[in-house]
Design a protein around this motif. Sequence first.
Motif, PDB file in Angstrom:
ATOM      1  N   MET A   1       0.848  -1.197   0.000  1.00 24.38           N
ATOM      2  CA  MET A   1       0.000   0.000   0.000  1.00 24.38           C
ATOM      3  C   MET A   1       0.881   1.245   0.000  1.00 24.38           C
ATOM      4  O   MET A   1       1.764   1.385   0.844  1.00 24.38           O
ATOM      5  N   ILE A   2       0.648   2.132  -0.936  1.00 31.05           N
ATOM      6  CA  ILE A   2       1.398   3.388  -0.998  1.00 31.05           C
ATOM      7  C   ILE A   2       0.722   4.420  -0.100  1.00 31.05           C
ATOM      8  O   ILE A   2      -0.464   4.696  -0.234  1.00 31.05           O
ATOM      9  N   ARG A   3       1.495   4.989   0.832  1.00 33.08           N
ATOM     10  CA  ARG A   3       0.965   6.002   1.750  1.00 33.08           C
ATOM     11  C   ARG A   3       1.509   7.398   1.476  1.00 33.08           C
ATOM     12  O   ARG A   3       0.986   8.373   2.011  1.00 33.08           O
ATOM     13  N   LEU A   4       2.582   7.495   0.693  1.00 29.06           N
ATOM     14  CA  LEU A   4       3.157   8.803   0.385  1.00 29.06           C
ATOM     15  C   LEU A   4       3.656   8.828  -1.050  1.00 29.06           C
ATOM     16  O   LEU A   4       4.321   7.893  -1.506  1.00 29.06           O
ATOM     17  N   LEU A   5       3.307   9.906  -1.764  1.00 32.94           N
ATOM     18  CA  LEU A   5       3.784  10.160  -3.121  1.00 32.94           C
ATOM     19  C   LEU A   5       4.705  11.370  -3.085  1.00 32.94           C
ATOM     20  O   LEU A   5       4.308  12.436  -2.597  1.00 32.94           O
ATOM     21  N   ALA A   6       5.924  11.222  -3.588  1.00 33.20           N
ATOM     22  CA  ALA A   6       6.879  12.334  -3.615  1.00 33.20           C
ATOM     23  C   ALA A   6       7.328  12.560  -5.054  1.00 33.20           C
ATOM     24  O   ALA A   6       7.719  11.609  -5.739  1.00 33.20           O
ATOM     25  N   THR A   7       7.277  13.800  -5.485  1.00 33.25           N
ATOM     26  CA  THR A   7       7.656  14.103  -6.865  1.00 33.25           C
ATOM     27  C   THR A   7       8.743  15.158  -6.958  1.00 33.25           C
ATOM     28  O   THR A   7       8.714  16.167  -6.252  1.00 33.25           O
ATOM     29  N   ASP A   8       9.703  14.903  -7.826  1.00 25.77           N
ATOM     30  CA  ASP A   8      10.626  15.931  -8.257  1.00 25.77           C
ATOM     31  C   ASP A   8       9.815  17.005  -8.986  1.00 25.77           C
ATOM     32  O   ASP A   8       8.654  16.783  -9.358  1.00 25.77           O
ATOM     33  N   VAL A   9      10.411  18.150  -9.235  1.00 26.42           N
ATOM     34  CA  VAL A   9       9.692  19.254  -9.881  1.00 26.42           C
ATOM     35  C   VAL A   9      10.082  19.385 -11.356  1.00 26.42           C
ATOM     36  O   VAL A   9       9.340  18.985 -12.248  1.00 26.42           O
ATOM     37  N   ASP A  10      11.262  19.941 -11.630  1.00 26.17           N
ATOM     38  CA  ASP A  10      11.675  20.167 -13.019  1.00 26.17           C
ATOM     39  C   ASP A  10      11.946  18.848 -13.732  1.00 26.17           C
ATOM     40  O   ASP A  10      12.637  17.970 -13.215  1.00 26.17           O
ATOM     41  N   GLY A  11      11.377  18.712 -14.920  1.00 26.11           N
ATOM     42  CA  GLY A  11      11.554  17.498 -15.694  1.00 26.11           C
ATOM     43  C   GLY A  11      10.654  16.368 -15.264  1.00 26.11           C
ATOM     44  O   GLY A  11      10.677  15.284 -15.866  1.00 26.11           O
ATOM     45  N   THR A  12       9.834  16.604 -14.242  1.00 24.41           N
ATOM     46  CA  THR A  12       8.979  15.551 -13.688  1.00 24.41           C
ATOM     47  C   THR A  12       7.558  16.047 -13.476  1.00 24.41           C
ATOM     48  O   THR A  12       6.641  15.672 -14.210  1.00 24.41           O
ATOM     49  N   LEU A  13       7.363  16.884 -12.474  1.00 26.26           N
ATOM     50  CA  LEU A  13       6.037  17.420 -12.161  1.00 26.26           C
ATOM     51  C   LEU A  13       5.578  18.435 -13.199  1.00 26.26           C
ATOM     52  O   LEU A  13       4.416  18.432 -13.622  1.00 26.26           O
ATOM     53  N   ILE A  14       6.484  19.336 -13.588  1.00 28.07           N
ATOM     54  CA  ILE A  14       6.108  20.429 -14.491  1.00 28.07           C
ATOM     55  C   ILE A  14       6.587  20.138 -15.908  1.00 28.07           C
ATOM     56  O   ILE A  14       7.496  19.345 -16.130  1.00 28.07           O
ATOM     57  N   HIS A  15       5.949  20.812 -16.852  1.00 31.64           N
ATOM     58  CA  HIS A  15       6.313  20.633 -18.252  1.00 31.64           C
ATOM     59  C   HIS A  15       7.654  21.295 -18.544  1.00 31.64           C
ATOM     60  O   HIS A  15       8.239  21.966 -17.697  1.00 31.64           O
ATOM     61  N   SER A  16       8.134  21.127 -19.743  1.00 31.82           N
ATOM     62  CA  SER A  16       9.470  21.601 -20.103  1.00 31.82           C
ATOM     63  C   SER A  16       9.594  23.110 -20.170  1.00 31.82           C
ATOM     64  O   SER A  16      10.702  23.634 -20.348  1.00 31.82           O
ATOM     65  N   ASP A  17       8.466  23.824 -20.025  1.00 29.88           N
ATOM     66  CA  ASP A  17       8.546  25.285 -19.919  1.00 29.88           C
ATOM     67  C   ASP A  17       8.958  25.723 -18.524  1.00 29.88           C
ATOM     68  O   ASP A  17       9.129  26.905 -18.253  1.00 29.88           O
ATOM     69  N   HIS A  18       9.125  24.746 -17.606  1.00 29.47           N
ATOM     70  CA  HIS A  18       9.547  24.973 -16.212  1.00 29.47           C
ATOM     71  C   HIS A  18       8.523  25.785 -15.411  1.00 29.47           C
ATOM     72  O   HIS A  18       8.861  26.378 -14.390  1.00 29.47           O
ATOM     73  N   VAL A  19       7.284  25.777 -15.851  1.00 31.61           N
ATOM     74  CA  VAL A  19       6.226  26.531 -15.172  1.00 31.61           C
ATOM     75  C   VAL A  19       4.948  25.712 -15.014  1.00 31.61           C
ATOM     76  O   VAL A  19       4.334  25.693 -13.945  1.00 31.61           O
ATOM     77  N   THR A  20       4.541  25.026 -16.067  1.00 34.56           N
ATOM     78  CA  THR A  20       3.197  24.455 -16.150  1.00 34.56           C
ATOM     79  C   THR A  20       3.032  23.138 -15.410  1.00 34.56           C
ATOM     80  O   THR A  20       3.775  22.176 -15.652  1.00 34.56           O
ATOM     81  N   ILE A  21       2.049  23.103 -14.502  1.00 34.01           N
ATOM     82  CA  ILE A  21       1.533  21.853 -13.952  1.00 34.01           C
ATOM     83  C   ILE A  21       0.170  21.656 -14.603  1.00 34.01           C
ATOM     84  O   ILE A  21      -0.732  22.470 -14.422  1.00 34.01           O
ATOM     85  N   SER A  22       0.015  20.611 -15.378  1.00 29.10           N
ATOM     86  CA  SER A  22      -1.221  20.430 -16.140  1.00 29.10           C
ATOM     87  C   SER A  22      -2.413  20.206 -15.226  1.00 29.10           C
ATOM     88  O   SER A  22      -2.276  19.785 -14.069  1.00 29.10           O
TER      89      SER A  22
END
Length: 279
Positions: A1-22
């Motif tokens: 069971m997954i209890r925590l989700l951790a995400t990097d930001v640049d190159g992962t969470l946001i698009h390649s414009d370094h701003v957009t979270i869809s």
Amino acid sequence: MIRLLATDVDGTLIHSDHVTISARTREAFLAASEAGIVVTAVSGRQPYSIAALVRGTALEGPAIGSNGSVAMHLSTGELFFEEILDVDAQRTLVEAMRARFPGVRAVSVRDGGNTYLAEHGYSGPQDPGAQSAAWEVVHRFADLDEVLAAGSVKLVLKHDDVEPRALLAAARELAVPGCHPTISGAPFLEVAREGVTKASGLASVCTHLGIDASEVMVFGDNVNDVEMLRWAGVGVAMGNATPEALAAADRVTLTNDADGVAQVIEGLLGDAAHGTPRA
């Protein structure tokens, strides 16, 4: 069971414009949070920059910045911890790197990531995330002695004519005690205190929350994500990830521009709804 989700930001969470979270990614993290899963950002950026990017999303709570050196609650500003690179260690590294690469310039990031002290002659942005700040920060120039006079949560080393990978290879070969060098895709070398990585920062937060590494899923794309991808129960590399990140991961998803993080979270929640949580 997954209890925590951790995400990097640049190159992962946001698009390649370094701003957009869809919108899709925002909805995925909101759904995970509503399902009782802790969600957090873990970045080489500083908390003030992370906070500006994730404003209005489920990721506005605790976050880890400066490659594991700083943890802060993004909404309240509460500082949970900061790991400081020792003055003697950073000075030794800078002197050795300048001997190999004359023209290397240094930046000391301090005060929970809120102060940037750059050496005169440093070119380019001291922090690629400086254009987006959730609160007031200090960026100024100084002589090298002043830059290195106090410990750093992150030490930045940059040379206009030397690629970050070459700087990383040299720093690893030098193996200065007390220093942990890495790169993140930004145009410079990033140095933390020895033993401090995104994995160590995330482990500290999980210990406080009573969450085991086996219950954590992380997303990353670059060299500074490798330790985190290996540490977590499930490490997910992006389709655009570096070879090092791909080798460290358990799974690979779509690229950041194709909302690869959202795709995995949607699958995780879908499996959980059918009684078969994905490990």
